[in-house]
Write a protein that holds these residues in place. Structure first.
Motif, mmCIF file in Angstrom:
data_model
loop_
_atom_site.group_PDB
_atom_site.id
_atom_site.type_symbol
_atom_site.label_atom_id
_atom_site.label_comp_id
_atom_site.label_asym_id
_atom_site.label_seq_id
_atom_site.Cartn_x
_atom_site.Cartn_y
_atom_site.Cartn_z
ATOM 1 N N THR A 1 -0.402 0.080 6.909
ATOM 2 C CA THR A 1 -0.270 1.721 6.629
ATOM 3 C C THR A 1 -0.390 2.135 5.070
ATOM 4 O O THR A 1 -0.160 1.370 4.228
ATOM 5 C CB THR A 1 0.947 1.898 7.420
ATOM 6 N N GLY A 2 -0.674 3.469 5.253
ATOM 7 C CA GLY A 2 -0.790 3.949 3.833
ATOM 8 C C GLY A 2 -2.160 3.626 3.004
ATOM 9 O O GLY A 2 -2.184 3.651 2.016
ATOM 10 N N THR A 3 -3.078 3.285 3.772
ATOM 11 C CA THR A 3 -4.439 3.062 3.106
ATOM 12 C C THR A 3 -5.452 3.848 3.565
ATOM 13 O O THR A 3 -5.211 4.652 4.629
ATOM 14 C CB THR A 3 -4.526 1.728 3.541
ATOM 15 N N THR A 4 -6.621 3.851 2.917
ATOM 16 C CA THR A 4 -7.682 4.561 3.158
ATOM 17 C C THR A 4 -8.418 3.966 4.532
ATOM 18 O O THR A 4 -8.756 4.586 5.359
ATOM 19 C CB THR A 4 -8.940 4.558 2.256
ATOM 20 N N PRO B 1 0.767 -1.314 -0.052
ATOM 21 C CA PRO B 1 0.001 -0.023 -0.001
ATOM 22 C C PRO B 1 0.857 1.421 0.024
ATOM 23 O O PRO B 1 0.605 2.269 -0.499
ATOM 24 C CB PRO B 1 -0.791 -0.217 1.460
ATOM 25 N N LYS B 2 2.076 1.272 0.543
ATOM 26 C CA LYS B 2 2.795 2.265 0.834
ATOM 27 C C LYS B 2 3.651 2.565 -0.513
ATOM 28 O O LYS B 2 3.898 3.745 -0.604
ATOM 29 C CB LYS B 2 3.868 2.008 1.877
ATOM 30 N N THR B 3 4.154 1.785 -1.284
ATOM 31 C CA THR B 3 5.071 1.752 -2.438
ATOM 32 C C THR B 3 4.058 2.128 -3.380
ATOM 33 O O THR B 3 4.576 2.366 -4.694
ATOM 34 C CB THR B 3 6.081 0.862 -2.516
ATOM 35 N N GLU C 1 -5.980 -0.027 19.871
ATOM 36 C CA GLU C 1 -4.588 -0.019 19.766
ATOM 37 C C GLU C 1 -4.101 -0.304 18.371
ATOM 38 O O GLU C 1 -4.356 -1.720 18.037
ATOM 39 C CB GLU C 1 -4.056 -1.044 20.797
ATOM 40 N N PRO C 2 -3.744 0.506 17.473
ATOM 41 C CA PRO C 2 -3.258 0.159 16.127
ATOM 42 C C PRO C 2 -2.038 -0.497 16.156
ATOM 43 O O PRO C 2 -1.245 -0.230 16.697
ATOM 44 C CB PRO C 2 -3.257 1.373 15.273
ATOM 45 N N VAL C 3 -1.995 -1.568 15.259
ATOM 46 C CA VAL C 3 -0.506 -2.444 15.079
ATOM 47 C C VAL C 3 -0.319 -2.056 13.542
ATOM 48 O O VAL C 3 -0.908 -2.578 12.761
ATOM 49 C CB VAL C 3 -0.635 -3.711 15.359
ATOM 50 N N PRO C 4 0.469 -1.030 13.225
ATOM 51 C CA PRO C 4 0.593 -0.842 11.713
ATOM 52 C C PRO C 4 1.538 -1.939 11.019
ATOM 53 O O PRO C 4 2.514 -2.406 11.562
ATOM 54 C CB PRO C 4 1.463 0.534 11.761
ATOM 55 N N ALA D 1 0.243 -10.285 3.952
ATOM 56 C CA ALA D 1 0.791 -11.433 4.594
ATOM 57 C C ALA D 1 1.382 -11.237 5.838
ATOM 58 O O ALA D 1 1.042 -12.108 7.020
ATOM 59 C CB ALA D 1 2.217 -11.855 3.697
ATOM 60 N N ALA E 1 -9.192 5.201 11.981
ATOM 61 C CA ALA E 1 -9.328 6.178 13.156
ATOM 62 C C ALA E 1 -10.510 7.040 13.478
ATOM 63 O O ALA E 1 -10.975 7.112 14.465
ATOM 64 C CB ALA E 1 -8.115 7.095 12.812
ATOM 65 N N GLU F 1 -6.537 3.004 7.145
ATOM 66 C CA GLU F 1 -6.185 3.266 8.240
ATOM 67 C C GLU F 1 -7.048 4.603 8.685
ATOM 68 O O GLU F 1 -6.761 4.654 9.935
ATOM 69 C CB GLU F 1 -4.704 3.575 8.099
ATOM 70 N N LEU F 2 -7.200 5.392 7.907
ATOM 71 C CA LEU F 2 -7.880 6.764 8.238
ATOM 72 C C LEU F 2 -9.327 6.458 8.687
ATOM 73 O O LEU F 2 -9.856 7.133 9.619
ATOM 74 C CB LEU F 2 -7.866 7.542 6.987
#
Ligand code: ATP
Ligand code: ATP
Ligand code: GLN
Ligand code: MG
Ligand code: MG
Lengths: 249, 433, 419, 316, 249
Positions: D128-131, D61-63, D148-151, D156, D137, D133-134
């Protein structure tokens, strides 16, 4: 051993400072071709500095130095010319440890003088024979004794066919047994009429070959004379004091 | 006071020490039980070793080399009745080639293998300069151009043309030096190969290839992966950074203030930021810095950044080597009339580089280990591959075997390199030349 | 030609170099401008004031998803500094111990330490980080294992520490115990916080208890130093040093303990509530894995530095001191260590630098440091590659320069005087 | 232009998920398969005539966005949600929606949770780096419950941590959850909670500024959808391609009109695209449909005629 | 310079091995208070080892060494007592480079003898004056010449008020000009009646101050005698051979 009238080095009113420290003060010196000059004086008096100025390992700030008609100034071409006319031998030999003796001797002729390799090798062997170590040609400097290394250093300079040779305490880093072999080489050179400036405290050598002895102190030439006069009849007090120390040693 | 004089008439022979001093007992007493504190330490150490081995060895001993999936492994282990489980080596059997070569086409894997053998041959005269003839250095030189060709493939003309670049530069220098002077011709001599590489090599090589097609299959860098990728990035970066490092080191040592501060600035900047940020630059920004339309692939970009990174460290190593040379060497070179560049090339650098080899090897080890960071920007180095292997439903959940295998690969290579560098350091110290 | 005149030569070369450099910079900048224009992007830092929108699990100051990207980055920076500082401390402790033990005359111990050093030095730190993370996740019990009538896992140290695969829960220091309704249980109460910088992105709270406690502690240390100085004076005048260790310890400890008691200090123990342990301090997996891996890896290098530093002090120094009748422990503290320090500290600091830089590998385990926030999620959610990456680099650069600046100051201070 | 680059290169670079069963994952032979992959293959078939001429670049998602922005890939088909920011500020062009989705939660049944609102205090694995994630929140914030988020970087890893119990629940697009669950050893032990907390229209995207290329991708996707609407399938396409009475089918299959030419492609571009993996419905059924272990119902992704949202604009 | 009857050091049947190498063999030696003993012998004969055993820088394995009534055995208290009675000066000075000259001299008195600092400083200055370098007190060892450093080393030992001094080739690392200043200091010390054991090859020194010369070879005491006899009339062949070498040198 004759001295011609031709001027080899002409130093006029030369001054040099290290930072604010005035190392050389109003040096005036004319060296004629074929002269063999010994420079002596207490430690720190500026002997090395003077000799290093002559081939521009150090820059002077005032006055002029003319070597073989080339003035040493900011023009680098002149500097190059002078350096290829003037050979220099250092206290610590400064051979190149990663090259064989032969390579040490042929390096500069090949790369600076553009001499063909074959000829450079011949020439190197000639001078190595002259300093009596042709058989070591393929060894590395680390495998030689100090005396042998210093003789190689002399041969290396000679390979550039210099017209003037500078020596800065060439024997002071050597064990006593080896001093003689180096001095012998230098005497031979002197006998062939090479113009030589030699910083040394070997007074025997000075008496044997020098035609002039210069005494320096505090960055100045304090006294100069022919050797016999100089040693037997020093004029200045400084010289007397210095000589008494040297001989008492 | 009695008479002091004494003369020994017969010399004493050498005797054996008391039994407690030598042999196994002496050794044990000296090295393990030389006091109560040491004895306690010994016992604790033995207990520690036992605990570690007792935990690891049963797990390691596990005949699962043939298993095709994690569940197959579990079955085998359950059959054996091992309580605490065991390693599942099937994944190594199945994937070791991938961990070593990534996706490099199987039928072409002789090429990286050949390259690495060539690498050793090429390095031999440099690393063991006493045992191998200096003539082999010619191979080393040729290898610089052959290796990339072997790895990436393409027409043979490309490496030849690339090699022609410096030659062109040299020729240009030779001709121009008398016409436009030294500095200008040096600049031209540097620019010519660069421009030649950038604009002419590609089309020319294609053109020649059109006439005389001679080449090997192209392999895209996208297919590079695994341990091979780590080694390749490391080797390329170090090789190029040696050149840059020398320039930077000379720059940093130079009396020319601007040159000096540019070098210092570059070196300190690179050394001051983490490699990962540089890799992010490679992955996100480098294309933005290049002229519009340039698009080299991510592995090349990573190599560029790794090279810049390594060159800052190499520069510091070489600076150390330069500083270790006595002043007399510079002066002797000057007095013989050698100019700056000749003195550097013939006198200073050969010696400085030799002193620097241990440092260079250490830098390489560091860089080599750091190449694993490329997994973070999505390249498939060994660590990156663990992710994709675990994404395979068969191996979902496998951890230790993969990490262990990778760790072993790195350990073997780094350990032997560091031993080499220690050996060399010792040799350089005792080499009284 | 200018180049042949030593007066102008250097100036000429420098100007050429400068022009070359400026051309390079100009080229890069113009490319960048051109590319950004093509992409239709503009450069700006306005995004920093936008709400970040994402949550950060480990935050040293208060933060929630409505706070700005700037504050999110600040959380990341603090996390970076936290793991770097703790890592340096731990690495130093382990490194010194291992380095000294490697010199032990106990063959077995020395060998074990050698194995440790070689093992850690020769395997990439990233591998150690992911490895530690895997160990934590795979080998420790989930919180659910603590639940039920016959839990398969239990808490340690009198139910105050829980090791779970979500991290380690340890007791936290709290002040002013309350009862269920929130009334103070005793006359002793906590003092509360003071808020600094209002609503700015760099606002923070200072706990008054902490301020009071630290002041007491510092005062105690100062008094203890006064006592030490008095001991020095007594030693100087009589030759005998009075035994002050216990007194000095008491001066530091007793007032602090009293102050803590007055403020109603107690340890909040973690307890299993709902899905997770609640209360106490939660040391997350990602933090522990990163911290352990970084410190153990760096410790292997530090051990070598320490060993080298001690070995660099010649045997003659020890012998000379021993011949003067000085005892081994004093030889270490008076002769060996002061000299070894000079050898050890510079490379030690560059290891600290490495550790700090390596802490950026946090993203491999999802620890929210500077790379995870500013160069990670913020970059990703806002698409500000240029700004985010550049800012991250500059921040790291500033940290590095600060550390190496400190090192230079130190080096200049301890340089051995020589002829 | 991208089209020229692709044609010159002879292959399409497609950014894909680094591994999500049913959407994009390499099979045992390294051949990429999946619902998103099929879109890439269709585009490759349309542009190059060969559905196999695709290089898949796995992204996280990040790259993914940097990969697309920096030109590393020509097209990104990686269950990416169409949002205003991504479209406008990140400078991408979304060319349609191949899957209408929403964010869900998966929990182990043993946890005894039946609604997302009961997740107060839970540990949540989140990429992380996804919608998502937002959204996560926002969801917990608006419901005033804590978590408690675990990024985490990849699916996988999330799966690994979730299964090890390092997080109580894992949240992402519901389709992703279904796909992930399908690869579990015991899928039945895990439940996807009923709440869908967001809209996640997933679709292919390309860089801003190359409208021709965006058109090609957009209309390839439309062709797949339209093909289902008009009953063009991989089995009957050969037959229909020889000409039918329905002019729209003819236009799609290139036997009538110059649509291929307008797009800068061959006349039979859409035919090849459809032939590559079948029409939209076929692709859906084969990769993620109810007959697969993933078992997703068409739901919102049914044709508009069947009450769904899949609605291809007219080929005219 | 008189020698008393009191025994200062008593070595009986002492043997020492390095691993399996037998360095010291059956050493028997009685040193009386006030004696000045010079030990000489070829390199590797065990001179340093012997002297280092006397203050337990090395452990012996057989026999006994009693210094001032304290036997050197595994009892650390005895070792401490002996070490504070016995001063030692090394070949390479071994000054502490991180401390000033003054601190070098006061360190042990303050920390071992618990002397008040003031007194320790006074004492140090006293001995620094004795070795003629009180003006260097605040410099660091690195700033001094070799000869000065060795004199500081002597002063440092003296500050512990030892009753016995051991010297291990104290002049062999020095330049010739500096040897004399160190020997002078030692002679002065001898004249004050200090018990001294000195490994040295300075035969002039031996003849001037020693009341006994011990010749060692192969880890054994081969010959001992008063200096005149020893040098003029060596008995053993080994000694003769050794002396001829030394003097030929
Ligand atoms: N690079 C330098 N920078 C500053 N001062 C220097 C430098 N080189 C030499 N000096 C100082 O200049 C003075 C003269 O030095 P020089 O080496 O010429 O003396 P010298 O007569 O050769 O002495 P010696 O017999 O010891 O070689 C000395 O006081 C020296 O300290
Ligand atoms: N720590 C040691 N381990 C093993 N052998 C040693 C050790 N120290 C000294 N030796 C050996 O013991 C022998 C005696 O050494 P010692 O230093 O006492 O000789 P020495 O008479 O002082 O010689 P020198 O005049 O060279 O100082 C030598 O052969 C030496 O190699
Ligand atoms: N989990 C994913 O890989 C994608 C999540 C979500 N659809 C997004 O685009 O951000
Ligand atoms: Mg000189
Ligand atoms: Mg000795």
């Amino acid at each position: 051993m004759e001295v011609s009238d031709e001027v080899a080095i002409q130093i006029t009113d030369m001054n040099k400072w290290y930072g604010t420290f005035h190392v050389l003060r109003d040096i005036d010196l004319t060296v004629y071709r074929g002269e063999r000059i010994v420079i002596c004086g207490p430690s720190g008096s500026g002997k090395s500095t003077l000799i290093r100025c002559i081939n521009r390992l150090e820059e002077h700030q005032q006055g002029s130095i003319v070597v073989d008609g080339n003035e040493l100034n900011s023009d680098l071409k002149n500097v190059d010319k002078v350096r290829s006319e003037v050979g220099m031998v250092f206290q610590h030999f400064n051979l190149f440890p990663h090259l064989t003796i032969l390579e040490n001797c042929t390096l500069a002729p090949i790369w600076v003088r553009k001499v063909p390799r074959k000829e450079a090798v011949d020439r190197a062997m000639h001078f190595l024979e002259k300093v009596k170590i042709p058989d070591q040609a393929n060894k590395y400097p680390g495998q030689l004794s100090g005396g042998q290394q210093q003789r190689v250093a002399i041969a290396r300079s000679l390979c550039m066919m210099p017209r003037i040779m500078l020596f800065d305490e060439p024997t002071s880093a050597l064990d006593p047994e080896m001093i003689k072999e180096v001095l012998d080489t230098m005497i031979e050179l002197a006998e062939e009429g090479m113009t030589m400036l030699c910083v040394t405290h070997e007074m025997g050598f000075a008496q044997a070959v020098a035609n002039r002895v210069i005494f320096m102190a505090d960055g100045q030439i304090v006294e100069q004379n022919e050797p016999k006069e100089f040693f037997n009849n020093p004029k200045s007090e400084r010289t007397q004091q210095f000589l008494s120390q040297i001989i008492g040693h | 006071m009695e008479d002091l004089s004494y003369v020994r008439t017969d010399m004493l022979p050498e005797r054996d020490p008391p039994a407690s001093e030598v042999g196994v007992i002496g050794w044990l007493r000296m090295n393990l039980f030389s006091g109560w504190f040491n004895s306690i330490l010994t016992v604790i150490a033995l207990a520690f070793i036992y605990l570690v081995l007792a935990a690891i060895i049963p797990w390691l001993w596990s005949p699962t080399w043939g298993a095709g999936s994690l569940s197959a492994c579990r079955e085998i282990i359950a059959e054996l009745g091992k309580e605490h489980g065991g390693a599942c080596y099937g994944v190594i059997t199945e994937r070791w080639q991938q961990l070593l070569f990534g996706f490099y086409p199987e039928e072409l894997r002789w090429r990286p293998i050949l390259t690495f053998i060539g690498l050793f041959v090429a390095l031999a005269p440099v690393l063991f300069n006493e045992t191998f003839p200096g003539k082999m250095l010619w191979f080393t030189g040729a290898f610089l151009f052959l290796a990339p060709w072997l790895m990436w493939g393409g027409p043979i003309w490309t490496p030849l043309l690339v090699a022609a670049g410096p030659a062109l530069g040299f020729v240009a220098y030779r001709y121009l030096v008398s016409v436009i002077g030294n500095l200008a011709s040096v600049i031209v001599a540097v620019l010519i190969p660069v421009l030649f590489w950038l604009f002419l090599v590609g089309p020319l090589s294609q053109a020649i290839d059109g006439v005389v097609p001679l080449g090997i299959e192209v392999v895209e860098s996208r297919l590079f992966g695994g341990f091979m990728l780590s080694v390749w990035i490391g080797v390329v970066a170090i090789a190029i950074s040696l050149v840059l490092g020398v320039i930077l080191a000379l720059g940093r040592q130079s009396d020319l203030l601007i040159v000096k501060y540019l070098s210092v600035g570059f070196i300190e900047f690179i050394r001051g930021v983490p490699l990962i940020t540089l890799l992010f630059v490679a992955s996100t920004l480098l294309n933005i810095f290049m002229p519009p339309g340039t698009n080299f692939d991510i592995i090349l970009r990573v190599m560029i950044m790794a090279t810049l990174f390594a060159s800052a460290y190499i520069a510091e190593v070489i600076r150390g080597g330069l500083a270790a040379l006595p002043r007399g060497q510079y002066e002797a070179a000057d007095a013989l009339g050698l100019d700056y560049w000749k003195a550097q090339r013939l006198i200073i650098l050969p010696q400085a580089l030799k002193i620097s080899i241990p440092g260079i090897v250490s830098t390489f080890i560091g860089l080599f280990k750091d190449t694993t960071l490329v997994s973070i920007i999505g390249l498939l180095d060994p660590i990156g591959l663990t992710g994709s292997i675990r994404a395979d439903a068969n191996w979902n959940g496998i951890v230790w075997e993969l990490y262990g295998f990778i760790a072993l690969l790195f350990f073997i290579s780094c350990f032997s390199m560091s031993r080499y560098s220690m050996w060399l350091e010792k040799k350089l110290r005792t080499d009284h030349r | 030609m200018l180049i042949y005149d030593s007066r102008y030569r250097s100036a000429t070369i420098q100007i050429v170099a400068l022009i070359g450099f400026l051309l390079l910079i100009g080229w890069l900048v113009s490319n960048t401008v051109q590319n950004l224009a093509d992409l239709g992007k503009s450069v700006g830092f306005g995004f920093l004031t936008e709400p970040a929108g994402y949550d950060i699990n480990q935050r040293l100051l208060d933060y929630d998803s409505r706070d700005s990207h700037a504050r999110a980055s600040l959380m990341g920076l603090l996390n970076t500094l936290l793991v770097a500082v703790l890592g340096c401390i731990m690495a130093t402790i382990v490194g010194v111990i291992v380095g000294v033990l490697r010199l032990s005359n106990n063959w077995l111990v020395a060998r074990i330490m050698t194995v440790y050093v070689e093992m850690f030095r020769n395997v990439p730190v990233l591998l150690w980080i992911v490895f530690s993370m895997a160990i934590l996740i795979e080998t420790l019990p989930a919180p659910s294992a603590f639940r039920g009538d016959e839990p398969s896992a239990s808490m340690l140290l009198g139910d105050s520490v829980a090791l779970t695969n979500r991290g380690v829960y340890v007791p936290e220091p709290l002040f002013g115990r309350m009862d269920e309704e929130g009334h103070p249980l005793t006359w002793r109460q906590g003092l509360g916080d003071i808020h600094l910088f209002g609503e700015a992105w760099f606002r923070f709270d200072v706990s008054l208890e902490l301020v009071v406690f630290l002041s007491t502690l510092i005062a105690g240390i100062l008094v203890s130093r006064l006592i030490g100085q008095r001991a020095d004076r007594i030693q100087n005048s009589t030759g005998v040093r009075p035994k002050t260790f216990w007194l000095r310890a008491a001066v530091i400890v007793v007032p602090s303990v009293i102050v803590l008691w007055l403020m109603g200090f107690y340890l909040g123990k973690p307890a299993l509530r709902g899905f997770n342990f609640d209360g106490g301090t939660h040391l997350r997996n990602s933090f522990i894995a990163l911290w352990l891996a970084l410190s153990l890896y760096t410790a292997a290098f530090i051990a070598e530095i320490v060993r080298g530093g001690i070995l660099a002090i010649s045997k003659g120094q020890t012998e000379a001191a021993a011949a003067l009748g000085i005892r081994p422990r004093r030889i270490m503290s008076l002769v060996i260590l002061p000299q070894a320090m000079r050898v050890i500290i510079p490379p030690l600091i560059s290891q600290y630098l490495n550790l700090t830089k390596n802490s950026s590998l946090a993203i491999a385990v999802g620890y929210m440091d500077l790379t995870g926030t500013l160069m990670g999620i913020t970059l990703n959610q806002t698409g500000r590659e240029l700004e985010a990456v550049m800012m991250t680099m500059l921040i790291y650069l500033a940290i590095s320069l600060a550390i190496s600046g400190a090192m230079n100051v130190y080096n200049n201070r301890v340089k051995l005087k020589e002829r | 232009a991208t089209l020229d680059d692709v044609q010159a290169r002879g292959s399409l670079k497609c950014g894909s998920n680094s591994g999500l069963t049913g959407f994009a994952a390499p099979d045992a032979n390294g051949h990429w398969e999946g619902f998103d992959v099929a879109v890439c293959r269709a585009v490759a078939a349309a542009v190059l005539g060969d559905p196999e001429a695709v290089e898949f670049v796995p992204t996280t998602p990040k790259t993914r966005f940097t990969a697309l922005a920096s030109g590393e890939v020509d097209i990104l088909v990686r269950n990416t949600t169409w949002t205003l920011t991504r479209d406008v500020d990140l400078k991408f062009t979304f060319t349609g929606v191949n899957y209408y989705d929403g964010q869900g939660f998966i929990v182990p049944k043993a946890l005894g949770v039946s609604s997302a609102k009961e997740l107060d205090g839970a540990t949540v694995c989140i990429q992380t780096g996804t919608t998502t994630e937002l959204n996560l929140a926002d969801f917990f914030r608006t419901n005033n419950i804590s978590y408690e988020p675990v990024p985490i970087e990849t699916n996988a890893e999330a799966q690994q941590q979730y299964l090890a119990g390092a997080c109580d629940t894992y949240t992402t697009d519901a389709s992703g959850l279904a796909a992930t669950r399908a690869s579990f050893e015991n899928p039945a032990d895990h439940a996807i909670l009923p709440e869908i907390i967001s809209k996640e229209p997933l679709g292919p995207l390309v860089r801003h500024g190359d409208d021709e290329w965006a058109d090609i991708v957009r209309w390839t996707l439309n062709a797949l959808v339209a093909a289902e609407e008009f009953g063009i399938t991989s089995t009957n396409i050969e037959e229909l391609a020889s000409g039918t009475d329905n002019p729209e089918i003819n236009r799609i299959l290139g036997t009538e009109g110059t649509m291929g030419e307008m797009l800068g492609l061959e006349a039979d571009w859409a035919m090849k695209a459809i032939a590559a993996g079948g029409n939209y419905g076929e692709i859906f059924e084969k990769n993620i449909g109810e007959s697969t272990p993933i078992g997703l119902a068409r739901g919102l992704n049914a044709q508009w005629k069947d009450g769904g949202l899949q609605y291809a604009p007219p080929f005219r």
